[in-house]
Motif scaffolding. Structure first.
Motif, PDB file in Angstrom:
ATOM      1  N   MET A   1       1.686   9.873  -4.839  1.00 40.14           N
ATOM      2  CA  MET A   1       1.701  11.148  -4.121  1.00 40.14           C
ATOM      3  C   MET A   1       3.058  11.839  -4.105  1.00 40.14           C
ATOM      4  SD  MET A   1      -0.723  10.447  -0.867  1.00 40.14           S
ATOM      5  CE  MET A   1      -1.738   8.989  -0.899  1.00 40.14           C
ATOM      6  N   ASP A   2       4.132  11.081  -4.307  1.00 43.07           N
ATOM      7  CA  ASP A   2       5.480  11.643  -4.309  1.00 43.07           C
ATOM      8  C   ASP A   2       5.777  12.463  -3.052  1.00 43.07           C
ATOM      9  OD1 ASP A   2       8.031  11.984  -5.286  1.00 43.07           O
ATOM     10  OD2 ASP A   2       7.517  13.815  -6.379  1.00 43.07           O
ATOM     11  N   THR A   3       5.373  11.921  -1.922  1.00 37.99           N
ATOM     12  CA  THR A   3       5.713  12.480  -0.619  1.00 37.99           C
ATOM     13  C   THR A   3       6.120  11.315   0.265  1.00 37.99           C
ATOM     14  OG1 THR A   3       4.998  13.946   1.174  1.00 37.99           O
ATOM     15  CG2 THR A   3       3.365  12.386   0.363  1.00 37.99           C
ATOM     16  N   GLU A   4       6.818  11.573   1.348  1.00 34.00           N
ATOM     17  CA  GLU A   4       7.285  10.494   2.219  1.00 34.00           C
ATOM     18  C   GLU A   4       6.105   9.707   2.784  1.00 34.00           C
ATOM     19  OE1 GLU A   4       9.469  10.067   6.485  1.00 34.00           O
ATOM     20  OE2 GLU A   4      10.263  11.592   5.121  1.00 34.00           O
ATOM     21  N   ILE A   5       6.227   8.384   2.703  1.00 33.43           N
ATOM     22  CA  ILE A   5       5.230   7.461   3.244  1.00 33.43           C
ATOM     23  C   ILE A   5       5.952   6.531   4.200  1.00 33.43           C
ATOM     24  CG2 ILE A   5       3.496   5.700   2.721  1.00 33.43           C
ATOM     25  CD1 ILE A   5       2.811   8.301   1.315  1.00 33.43           C
ATOM     26  N   ARG A   6       5.336   6.245   5.328  1.00 38.03           N
ATOM     27  CA  ARG A   6       5.903   5.283   6.282  1.00 38.03           C
ATOM     28  C   ARG A   6       4.859   4.231   6.628  1.00 38.03           C
ATOM     29  NH1 ARG A   6       9.978   8.393  10.417  1.00 38.03           N
ATOM     30  NH2 ARG A   6      11.065   9.595   8.815  1.00 38.03           N
ATOM     31  N   CYS A   7       5.360   3.059   7.026  1.00 40.28           N
ATOM     32  CA  CYS A   7       4.466   1.995   7.490  1.00 40.28           C
ATOM     33  C   CYS A   7       5.247   1.060   8.401  1.00 40.28           C
ATOM     34  CB  CYS A   7       3.847   1.234   6.316  1.00 40.28           C
ATOM     35  SG  CYS A   7       4.994   0.251   5.346  1.00 40.28           S
ATOM     36  N   SER A   8       4.519   0.242   9.133  1.00 40.32           N
ATOM     37  CA  SER A   8       5.168  -0.702  10.033  1.00 40.32           C
ATOM     38  C   SER A   8       5.842  -1.803   9.216  1.00 40.32           C
ATOM     39  CB  SER A   8       4.156  -1.283  11.019  1.00 40.32           C
ATOM     40  OG  SER A   8       3.273  -2.155  10.350  1.00 40.32           O
ATOM     41  N   PRO A   9       6.815  -2.478   9.799  1.00 34.04           N
ATOM     42  CA  PRO A   9       7.579  -3.471   9.053  1.00 34.04           C
ATOM     43  C   PRO A   9       6.900  -4.824   8.896  1.00 34.04           C
ATOM     44  CG  PRO A   9       8.439  -3.266  11.260  1.00 34.04           C
ATOM     45  CD  PRO A   9       7.373  -2.217  11.114  1.00 34.04           C
TER      46      PRO A   9
ATOM     47  N   CYS B   1       0.841  -1.199   0.000  1.00 36.27           N
ATOM     48  CA  CYS B   1       0.000   0.000   0.000  1.00 36.27           C
ATOM     49  C   CYS B   1       0.878   1.252   0.000  1.00 36.27           C
ATOM     50  CB  CYS B   1      -0.920  -0.032   1.217  1.00 36.27           C
ATOM     51  SG  CYS B   1      -2.054   1.356   1.357  1.00 36.27           S
ATOM     52  N   ALA B   2       1.917   1.252   0.832  1.00 32.18           N
ATOM     53  CA  ALA B   2       2.825   2.402   0.915  1.00 32.18           C
ATOM     54  C   ALA B   2       3.537   2.646  -0.409  1.00 32.18           C
ATOM     55  CB  ALA B   2       3.846   2.178   2.039  1.00 32.18           C
ATOM     56  N   ARG B   3       3.939   1.574  -1.070  1.00 37.39           N
ATOM     57  CA  ARG B   3       4.611   1.725  -2.369  1.00 37.39           C
ATOM     58  C   ARG B   3       3.683   2.388  -3.384  1.00 37.39           C
ATOM     59  NH1 ARG B   3       7.047  -4.220  -1.824  1.00 37.39           N
ATOM     60  NH2 ARG B   3       9.138  -3.677  -1.074  1.00 37.39           N
ATOM     61  N   SER B   4       2.455   1.939  -3.424  1.00 37.61           N
ATOM     62  CA  SER B   4       1.480   2.518  -4.354  1.00 37.61           C
ATOM     63  C   SER B   4       1.229   3.988  -4.028  1.00 37.61           C
ATOM     64  CB  SER B   4       0.176   1.726  -4.294  1.00 37.61           C
ATOM     65  OG  SER B   4      -0.806   2.323  -5.095  1.00 37.61           O
ATOM     66  N   ALA B   5       1.075   4.294  -2.747  1.00 39.13           N
ATOM     67  CA  ALA B   5       0.829   5.682  -2.326  1.00 39.13           C
ATOM     68  C   ALA B   5       2.016   6.568  -2.659  1.00 39.13           C
ATOM     69  CB  ALA B   5       0.532   5.733  -0.830  1.00 39.13           C
ATOM     70  N   TRP B   6       3.220   6.068  -2.435  1.00 36.83           N
ATOM     71  CA  TRP B   6       4.405   6.880  -2.716  1.00 36.83           C
ATOM     72  C   TRP B   6       4.510   7.205  -4.205  1.00 36.83           C
ATOM     73  CZ3 TRP B   6       8.877   6.567  -5.600  1.00 36.83           C
ATOM     74  CH2 TRP B   6       9.763   7.625  -5.384  1.00 36.83           C
ATOM     75  N   ARG B   7       4.265   6.207  -5.045  1.00 35.04           N
ATOM     76  CA  ARG B   7       4.326   6.452  -6.492  1.00 35.04           C
ATOM     77  C   ARG B   7       3.298   7.502  -6.914  1.00 35.04           C
ATOM     78  NH1 ARG B   7       5.205   0.862  -6.524  1.00 35.04           N
ATOM     79  NH2 ARG B   7       3.018   0.422  -6.924  1.00 35.04           N
TER      80      ARG B   7
END
Length: 124
Positions: A88-96, A80-86
């Motif tokens: 939105m082009d802003t920093e995204i974080r998520c748990s490991p 999900c974070a990878r898709s959001a980053w592509r």
């Protein structure tokens, strides 16, 4: 019930809805003002999806996005974070991993996705 949670840095109005429109159906989310909690709905593969945005997570710069449903477009927080980053082009974080509320985070490390790539980092 599945749930995914990511953290979006410096979220701008309409960023989440513009990204989600390409990934879910029947999106009902008014994110024109991202300064307070926002709840919305969508569907994915015929299943209902609940969407919640929580501003001010981990300080004022991050907004938590939680997606809940029987079917979701991504299998993991990191996907999900990878898709959001592509999008939105802003920093995204998520748990490991498969973190649950109240559990300690593995070595206090989180995935950080930004222009430097994907890295496990301490949140601060």
């Amino acid at each position: 019930m599945q749930d995914l949670e990511i953290y979006i840095r410096d979220l701008a109005p309409k960023q989440v809805s513009q990204w989600l429109e390409a990934n879910v159906d029947n999106l009902a989310l008014d994110d024109t003002d991202v300064s307070s909690v926002i709840k919305g709905t969508a569907s994915y593969e015929g299943a209902s999806v609940r969407i919640t945005l929580y501003p001010g997570a981990f300080g004022k710069r991050f907004t938590s996005l939680v997606l809940e449903g029987e079917e979701l477009p991504w299998g993991t927080d990191l996907d999900c974070a990878r898709s959001a980053w592509r999008a939105m082009d802003t920093e995204i974080r998520c748990s490991p991993g498969d973190w649950q509320e109240g559990q300690p985070v593995e070595d206090e490390k989180w995935w950080r996705l930004d222009s430097r790539g994907e890295q496990k980092v301490v949140w601060n």
